[in-house]
Design a protein around this motif. Structure first.
Motif, PDB file in Angstrom:
ATOM      1  N   PRO A  84      15.776  11.746 -18.782  1.00 58.06           N
ATOM      2  CA  PRO A  84      17.119  11.963 -19.301  1.00 58.06           C
ATOM      3  C   PRO A  84      17.916  10.663 -19.354  1.00 58.06           C
ATOM      4  O   PRO A  84      17.610   9.704 -18.653  1.00 58.06           O
ATOM      5  N   GLY A  85      18.953  10.658 -20.178  1.00 60.84           N
ATOM      6  CA  GLY A  85      19.839   9.509 -20.264  1.00 60.84           C
ATOM      7  C   GLY A  85      19.241   8.379 -21.082  1.00 60.84           C
ATOM      8  O   GLY A  85      18.203   8.527 -21.735  1.00 60.84           O
ATOM      9  N   GLU A 102       8.247   4.296 -20.679  1.00 65.65           N
ATOM     10  CA  GLU A 102       9.695   4.180 -20.617  1.00 65.65           C
ATOM     11  C   GLU A 102      10.197   4.361 -19.186  1.00 65.65           C
ATOM     12  O   GLU A 102       9.518   4.941 -18.342  1.00 65.65           O
ATOM     13  N   MET A 103      11.404   3.864 -18.963  1.00 61.97           N
ATOM     14  CA  MET A 103      12.106   4.071 -17.699  1.00 61.97           C
ATOM     15  C   MET A 103      13.591   4.204 -17.999  1.00 61.97           C
ATOM     16  O   MET A 103      14.047   3.831 -19.089  1.00 61.97           O
TER      17      MET A 103
END
Length: 171
Positions: A84-85, A102-103
């Motif tokens: 999320p985000g 991704e992170m």
């Protein structure tokens, strides 16, 4: 304790000709799992990490309890669109195609010392991509670690930081 005795080899998984090193047999044996976490903690403690990162998904099983053992925070490096985000990501080459990791964009502070973990070091592509992504986000990556290394695949050569492993398979 002989940790290799708790790793099960499953031939022809996920496809013919591949020997899969199954850590589920280690995870379900409490004393062996504890020994593995204690040994990994001892191996990465000298790198003075401030945070541990785990690569989806079995890397989470290694990094999260190890972070707890060391009193550190834990972050996840995941496949696209799983966090999320706001996220930051990196595309990287595989033997046959590409992948992406991704992170969360705010997961690390600039200069924060992060050790990256996974269950297994094979060709090193995913681990190298994880190191690159963490650096792109401003982290310092003093080392990586994994339970198992398939040394015959030379994955360590793709890394420009030390890689601590507990179990090594040479063929």
């Amino acid at each position: 304790m002989d940790l290799k005795a708790h790793i099960r080899g499953i031939p022809d998984f996920p496809k013919p000709g591949i020997l899969f090193y199954d850590i589920s047999t280690l995870l379900r044996h409490g004393p062996a799992w504890r020994a593995a976490m204690e040994r990994l903690a001892a191996a990465i403690r000298p790198y003075r990490p401030q945070l541990l990162a785990g690569i989806e998904s079995r890397g989470f099983l290694i990094a999260a309890p190890l972070a707890l053992e060391l009193g550190l925070g834990f972050i996840m490096l995941r496949k696209p669109r799983k966090l999320p985000g706001a996220t930051v990501g990196l595309d990287y080459a595989l033997e046959y195609g590409t992948d992406r990791i991704e992170m969360q964009a705010d997961a690390v502070a600039p200069g924060q010392r992060v050790v990256l973990l996974d269950d297994l070091l094979a060709t090193g592509g995913t681990m190298a991509a994880g190191v690159a992504l963490l650096r792109q986000a401003g982290a310092e990556v003093p080392a990586t670690a994994a339970l198992i290394e398939l040394s015959f695949l030379n994955g360590r050569q793709r890394l420009d930081v030390p890689c601590e492993t507990l179990l090594r398979y040479d063929d």
